[in-house]
Motif scaffolding. Structure first.
Motif, short mmCIF file in Angstrom:
data_model
loop_
_atom_site.label_atom_id
_atom_site.label_comp_id
_atom_site.label_asym_id
_atom_site.label_seq_id
_atom_site.Cartn_x
_atom_site.Cartn_y
_atom_site.Cartn_z
N ASP A 75 0.83 -1.22 0.00
CA ASP A 75 0.00 0.00 0.00
C ASP A 75 0.85 1.26 0.00
N PRO A 77 4.50 1.53 -1.01
CA PRO A 77 5.81 1.02 -1.43
C PRO A 77 6.86 2.14 -1.50
N ARG A 88 7.37 1.03 -15.36
CA ARG A 88 6.19 0.21 -15.19
C ARG A 88 6.54 -1.25 -15.37
N ALA A 89 6.08 -2.11 -14.45
CA ALA A 89 6.28 -3.55 -14.61
C ALA A 89 5.33 -4.06 -15.70
N LEU A 90 5.83 -5.00 -16.51
CA LEU A 90 5.03 -5.51 -17.63
C LEU A 90 4.79 -7.01 -17.49
N LEU A 91 3.86 -7.53 -18.29
CA LEU A 91 3.62 -8.97 -18.33
C LEU A 91 4.28 -9.57 -19.57
N ILE A 97 4.39 -11.75 -14.50
CA ILE A 97 4.97 -10.43 -14.22
C ILE A 97 6.48 -10.51 -14.42
N ALA A 110 4.97 -2.64 -5.86
CA ALA A 110 3.67 -2.12 -6.29
C ALA A 110 3.82 -0.69 -6.79
N MET A 113 3.51 -0.36 -10.41
CA MET A 113 2.26 -0.85 -10.98
C MET A 113 1.16 0.20 -10.96
N VAL A 114 1.49 1.43 -10.57
CA VAL A 114 0.49 2.50 -10.56
C VAL A 114 1.01 3.67 -11.40
N ASP A 116 0.43 7.00 -10.78
CA ASP A 116 0.79 8.19 -10.00
C ASP A 116 1.40 7.75 -8.68
N ALA A 117 2.68 8.05 -8.50
CA ALA A 117 3.40 7.59 -7.30
C ALA A 117 2.81 8.18 -6.02
N SER A 119 -0.51 8.66 -5.50
CA SER A 119 -1.87 8.18 -5.23
C SER A 119 -1.80 7.14 -4.12
N ASN A 121 -2.73 3.67 -2.50
CA ASN A 121 -3.27 2.34 -2.78
C ASN A 121 -4.10 1.91 -1.57
N LEU A 131 -2.27 -9.62 -4.16
CA LEU A 131 -1.20 -8.93 -4.89
C LEU A 131 0.17 -9.52 -4.54
N MET B 1 2.65 -5.22 -21.99
CA MET B 1 1.27 -5.00 -21.54
C MET B 1 1.27 -4.58 -20.06
N PRO B 2 0.65 -3.47 -19.73
CA PRO B 2 0.69 -3.01 -18.34
C PRO B 2 -0.08 -3.95 -17.42
N ILE B 3 0.34 -4.00 -16.18
CA ILE B 3 -0.29 -4.90 -15.22
C ILE B 3 -1.53 -4.26 -14.61
N VAL B 6 -3.15 -3.28 -9.65
CA VAL B 6 -3.49 -2.25 -8.67
C VAL B 6 -4.19 -1.11 -9.36
N SER B 8 -5.27 2.72 -9.37
CA SER B 8 -4.96 4.00 -8.73
C SER B 8 -6.24 4.56 -8.15
N ASN B 9 -6.14 5.07 -6.91
CA ASN B 9 -7.35 5.58 -6.26
C ASN B 9 -7.44 7.09 -6.27
N SER B 10 -6.52 7.74 -6.97
CA SER B 10 -6.64 9.19 -7.09
C SER B 10 -7.58 9.48 -8.25
N THR B 155 -1.93 2.79 4.05
CA THR B 155 -3.27 3.19 3.59
C THR B 155 -4.13 1.94 3.47
N LYS B 187 0.37 10.56 -0.05
CA LYS B 187 -0.60 9.46 -0.13
C LYS B 187 -1.65 9.60 0.95
N ASN B 190 -4.00 12.23 -0.16
CA ASN B 190 -4.86 11.72 -1.24
C ASN B 190 -5.90 10.74 -0.72
#
Lengths: 267, 267
Positions: A75, A77, A88-91, A97, A110, A113-114, A116-117, A119, A121, A131, B1-3, B6, B8-10, B155, B187, B190
């Motif tokens: 939540d 990281p 960004r981590a990719l598949l 992953i 994590a 994986m978002v 906006d750093a 924001s 989680n 996760l 491909m993005p994962i 998670v 984003s909650n913003s 969070t 965070k 937010n």
């Protein structure tokens, strides 16, 4: 009348059965080529666990080992920032992953994986479990000498998930010297004991400062585990960390301290 | 491909519906005579949230207010130790939890519900939810001007539970000045925004030290909330805290800083 709300988990009772045996089997299979998984923990936050974990991983790598780093603080990281890796981590084609790579260390956070750093989680336990479970059982870690796992503070969901899912070689407890922090370091040692996980030793961080000194060694003595060494509170660690540069890459003396800690913990 | 693991909650999405409306109604009823509930938070651990919350509560009490303090860090509590109160919480004849009292502040902490302060309260989210819910809806808080709630870092479950169950007057964000900590302070801001909770302001703790200075004010500016002031890193706060004495009781200058923070946050 005493309140029966919280059960104390210390004491002579047996280690509990693992309710996640099926998930653990998947993790064990996926980490089949990882020689030693090591978790970094303390009950208290802000003691420098993540900075320690990042520098431990990079120091191991500089010593010629194949190293992975998993940020289990899903939540909030921070390993991605400390590694200077905000990609960004990719598949891959098999929907696995793919860990990122920096400073010759494979890692997953994590934070990668978002969008906006900043924001939040906002996740309850079961989502965090899913996760972390995916980052362990469905990521292409490959062959590693060491997988370093950075645990979030507390003795709740995420540390428990790692201890239940991962065949750990052991945990390293990081603490600050002050009394209020030592209580949480003891909780960490008691949790490991209860879960049947070996404590490789205790590191005292931010030592010799306003926070006092010597407490880490006392905790190690109390639990009869090795005291691995201390790391002083020094502003260059903070400065390099804020720039996303693991300080052991720039500070030869600090690297020596980590080599000594590695020797004591893993020899 | 993005994962897609998670979300984003913003962003501009509406505040989510509260899945715990029934529990919230019980809490609102039980806290019916509490004028203002204030939570202390930061995404990052170890920034001094608990020390701040304890001293805030004692400073409010010294200003003539009726004050309660709830330690919502149920797996690794510390307020009981910082208040110097290691007794056991009891139930009254109606099976309601009776808050303890010290320094003219009523308080409840999971640290007063276990036999051994060093044992680990190993709990997953649903159990923590139940415990916090009980401390809010089934404790005899009575009439209070302020209920100060000390939130654990992150969070995840516990901060979310408090924001969903308690009609908060607002939260105070405590941060250290360094960059890696500011990300987690953002965070926190937010998360509050997303949950429809007012941010009363930002306090910079351990200011002007090896951790740098000025970051708290920048975060406050970014979110257009008041900067409430800074608290320097000084060893007497650590020393009094380790003895279980809220430092505002012994240090007049520190008490003045808290009075100024209270004026800015709650005037």
């Amino acid at each position: 009348m005493p309140i029966p709300l919280v059960q104390s988990n210390s004491g002579p009772s047996a280690q509990p059965a693992n309710p996640f045996a099926a998930q653990r089997a998947k993790v064990e299979k996926n980490l089949g080529n990882v020689k030693k998984a090591i978790a970094v923990h303390c009950g208290k936050g802000g003691v420098g666990k993540s900075t320690f974990a990042v520098n431990l991983a990079v120091a191991l790598s500089k010593g010629g080992k194949k190293v992975g780093l998993l940020d289990a603080d899903v939540d909030c990281p921070s390993c991605h920032a400390l590694m200077g890796m905000r990609g960004r981590a990719l598949l891959d084609d098999e929907q696995r992953i793919v860990p990122l790579s920096a400073h010759n260390v494979k890692f997953l956070s994590a934070g990668n994986m978002v969008d906006d750093a900043n924001s939040a989680n906002i996740m309850r336990g079961p989502i965090m479990f899913k996760l972390i479970s995916d980052m362990l059982s469905n990521a292409a870690w490959g062959g590693l000498d060491y997988l370093v796992i950075d645990l979030p503070p507390g003795t709740g969901d995420n540390p428990l998930t790692i201890m239940q899912l991962v065949p750990l070689h052991g945990i390293i407890i990081v603490t600050q010297p002050q009394e209020i922090c030592l209580t949480d370091a003891k909780k960490s040692a008691n949790m490991a004991k209860r879960m049947g996980v070996k404590v490789l030793g205790v590191v005292e961080n931010m030592s010799g400062s306003v926070f006092s000194a010597g407490g880490g060694e006392r905790v190690a003595g109390l639990f009869e585990v090795p005291f691995l060494g201390s790391i002083p509170l020094q502003s260059n660690i903070r400065k390099f960390s804020d720039k996303g540069i693991p300080a052991v890459l720039e500070d030869g003396k600090l690297l020596e301290r980590f080599r000594s800690i590695i020797k004591s913990a893993l020899a």
